[in-house]
Design an enzyme around this catalytic site. Structure first.
Site, short mmCIF file in Angstrom:
data_model
loop_
_atom_site.label_atom_id
_atom_site.label_comp_id
_atom_site.label_asym_id
_atom_site.label_seq_id
_atom_site.Cartn_x
_atom_site.Cartn_y
_atom_site.Cartn_z
N LYS A 95 -6.96 3.42 -3.35
CA LYS A 95 -7.49 3.39 -1.46
C LYS A 95 -7.97 4.68 -1.74
CE LYS A 95 -5.12 2.05 2.77
NZ LYS A 95 -4.16 1.04 2.51
N ASP A 118 0.55 -1.25 0.46
CA ASP A 118 0.16 -0.26 -0.01
C ASP A 118 0.73 0.89 0.59
OD1 ASP A 118 -1.84 -2.39 0.75
OD2 ASP A 118 -3.10 -0.85 1.91
N LYS A 167 -10.42 0.14 -2.59
CA LYS A 167 -9.92 -0.04 -1.14
C LYS A 167 -11.14 1.38 -0.43
CE LYS A 167 -7.09 -1.07 2.65
NZ LYS A 167 -5.37 -1.97 2.65
#
Lengths: 330, 317
Positions: free
Chosen positions: A230, A162, A266
């Site tokens: 995300k 991430d 996400k």
């Protein structure tokens, strides 16, 4: 070398898509600013309307299980210890000791130095380990450090990385710089055997100020090769919101139309209740389509959400409201 | 002409003005977490006065709470436990006394509500209200004395101080008495919160308005939001959900007496699922009766919602 070829791939794919001979900041700016603007009022109204759906009985049971299986169970605190990560992994392996039919979450999300611990604790359970990298959460470090951070996580065995984008560069319109950085991190996700860790690109929508920017950042992240987009680090407020996620879901839907490549979404941060989670699932189905209703394409970045879903699950099973005494504290 | 005109004009206004006054019709709400929300179900029900001749007099509409309101109230009550149980006993006593003060200032309103709800004369209602206020003062005095009376230093065969201290059990669901709408209500709520518990109260089904007035008094006293949550509606609808709720630590079944469709045995059985403390209604066998609330209470209602924590402390030098 594979790595440079990969980066070259991203650039050449971008050139093809933009229809330019050379990928410049001007070309990216023209392309990103040529995207249709987001109707703020319409977007928020649609998000609110989708949030009013009533999901009951069997549909609710399905949605709760689906939501649990989409969680990236997260602990990202300065006070994290190896034991805390191990206990979180234990929770992921057996979310509800009173009910063996409870599905497991998709992944554990930790800082880079905890990856090996999590990896060992999870064994071959199939639960993935995601590592935040690139000087999370601010991203304010030299590119050299950010790439080293990423490689560190990958070498420790992270299945997913991430990363955070450089919001400063993005907001000042240095899109090419952001593009290059994402592409470089994607390259750093390559493992020695040629496979690659999945890359989630955190746009930190709470700092992007407008929905237009969220849309642009989504396209830029997908163009540079992110596997997932995300919303947030969870360290900035507001974190994930329904309208922001709506914009991102539209982006991945349109991106697949445009390029044939499916990208995951996400939302992370601030999703604490089952009710919230169900609203997101409704939105995924309605906006992006059921193809995204899968842990491979939609995730929740959350920590306390799991317990609330477990309480709801217990309520459906026993018929009585449950309480915090009946789930583990992680 | 219309019976609702009784609340109309003040002396001195002309008849034409008096007739033009538009009635302020009341639809009361629930009291959850220090706020006054409507029932999530959107329902309300008409409340009529007791006694009198002819058709019962319409008093107001009250919110008809649902199981989800009960659930929300438990969440609010649970959230308030830490702060309320963590407050010093002395402080809790002050807060309870403050409730008495606020009620004293609004005694006329309470007397009116009680008179209408229970069909009493104003004079009798005033006596009831005074008793209810005194009951707050009585329990306010007990808050910082309970530990001395119910706690102990136990003699043990070893070099230890062995101390037993009473602690609140947590969230208490209370079925308020059906007949005694104010004195009975205070008599069951005050002992539960005096020791640091928080409560979810299901008010008297047919006489909920004094409970609503009490909620308004509590909201303007120093009782933290969530410590007392008051639901109005059908007792038989909400009680089973509170009895089976696993995050409720105890249930007071006082209001099961004379409540339509409520079997307190079933509620106790549901409560056994998570080992709730159950305070049975008065009466013998399966018959529940409502006790005489005017009698001076003892410590039994306080004791019913306490846990005992025992600590062994070494005596060595």
């Amino acid at each position: 070398m594979t790595s440079t070829a990969d980066k070259g791939d991203a650039a050449s794919r971008a050139r093809d898509l933009l229809g330019v001979g050379r990928l410049t900041n001007a070309a990216l700016t023209t392309w990103l600013h040529g995207l249709p603007g987001v109707d703020q009022v319409g977007c928020e109204a649609r998000a609110a309307a989708l949030g009013t759906r009533s999901i009951k009985t069997t549909a609710k049971a399905w949605a709760i299980d689906a939501a649990i299986s989409m969680i990236d169970l997260t602990t990202l605190e300065g006070s994290d210890t190896h034991d805390k990560v191990r206990s979180l992994c234990g929770k992921a392996l057996v979310p509800d000791p009173t009910d063996a039919t409870t599905p497991r979450p998709a992944a554990i999300c930790v800082y880079g130095d905890m990856v090996a611990t999590a990896k060992k604790a999870l064994g071959d359970s199939g639960i993935r380990v995601a590592s935040v990298a690139t000087a999370f959460p601010s991203g304010r470090a030299s590119m050299r450090v950010r790439l080293a951070d990423t490689r560190d996580g990958v070498q420790a065995g992270a299945d997913e990385i991430d990363m955070v984008i450089d919001r400063g560069a993005f907001l000042s319109g240095r899109y090419l710089e952001v593009f290059d950085q994402i592409a470089a991190v994607r390259e750093a996700c390559l493992r020695a055997d040629g496979s690659s860790a999945h890359l989630k690109v955190i746009m930190e929508t709470g700092e992007l100020a407008t929905y237009d920017n969220v849309r642009r950042a989504s396209y830029l992240s997908m163009l540079a090769g992110g596997h997932f987009i995300k919303t947030s680090t969870g360290k900035v407020s507001p974190a994930a919101t329904l309208p922001v996620t709506l914009v991102m879901l539209e982006a991945v839907r349109d991106w697949r139309e445009l390029t044939g490549t499916q990208v995951g979404v996400k939302p992370a941060g601030g999703i604490r209740t089952s009710k919230d989670a169900l609203k997101y699932l409704v939105m995924v189905s309605e906006v992006a389509g059921d193809d995204w209703l899968d842990p491979d394409w939609f995730r929740f970045g959350a920590s306390s959400l799991l317990n609330d879903l477990l309480l709801q699950r217990q309520k459906l099973r026993t018929g009585a409201y449950s309480g915090a005494d009946y789930v583990t504290i992680d | 002409m219309s019976p609702t005109a009784t609340r109309g004009p003040t002396p001195g206004t002309s008849a034409s003005q008096a007739n033009s006054r538009v009635d302020v019709r009341k639809t009361y709400k629930l009291y959850i977490g220090g706020a006054f929300p409507r029932s999530e179900s959107g329902r309300s029900y008409a409340v009529h006065g007791a006694g009198g001749r002819g058709t019962p007099r319409f008093l107001a509409n009250a919110a008809q709470g649902s199981r989800k309101d009960a659930r929300d109230a438990v969440v609010a009550a649970r959230g308030a436990v830490t702060g309320w149980a963590g407050a010093t006993a002395y402080n809790r006593g002050q807060v309870l006394y403050r409730v008495a003060e606020v009620m004293e200032g609004r005694a006329d309103q309470f007397a009116g509500e009680v008179a209408a709800a229970e069909g009493l004369t104003t004079a009798r209602a005033r006596v009831v209200v005074s008793a209810a206020i005194d009951r707050w003062v009585w329990y306010a005095g007990w808050t910082d004395k309970v530990a001395q009376v119910l706690g102990a230093v136990n003699p043990v065969a070893g070099p230890f101080f062995d101390i037993s201290a009473p602690e609140p059990t947590g969230v208490v669901a209370v079925l308020a008495p059906q007949a005694s709408s104010l004195l009975g209500l205070v008599s069951v709520v005050a002992p539960a919160i005096a020791t640091g518990n928080t409560v979810v109260v299901v008010a008297s089904e047919l006489r909920p308005l004094p409970a609503v007035a009490l909620a308004e008094a509590l909201a303007t006293s120093d009782v933290p939001g969530g410590v007392v949550n008051i639901l109005t509606g059908v007792t038989a609808e909400m009680a089973p959900w509170l009895a089976s709720h696993r995050d409720v630590n105890a249930i007071d079944l006082a209001g099961a007496a004379n409540a339509t469709g409520v079997s307190w045995g079933d509620l106790e059985a549901a409560g056994a699922e998570n080992l709730k403390r159950v305070l049975r209604p008065a009466g013998t066998g399966t018959v529940a009766v409502e006790p005489d609330w005017t009698l001076t209470p003892d410590l039994s209602r306080i004791r019913a919602f306490l846990e005992t924590k025992t600590v062994w402390h070494p005596k060595g030098r």
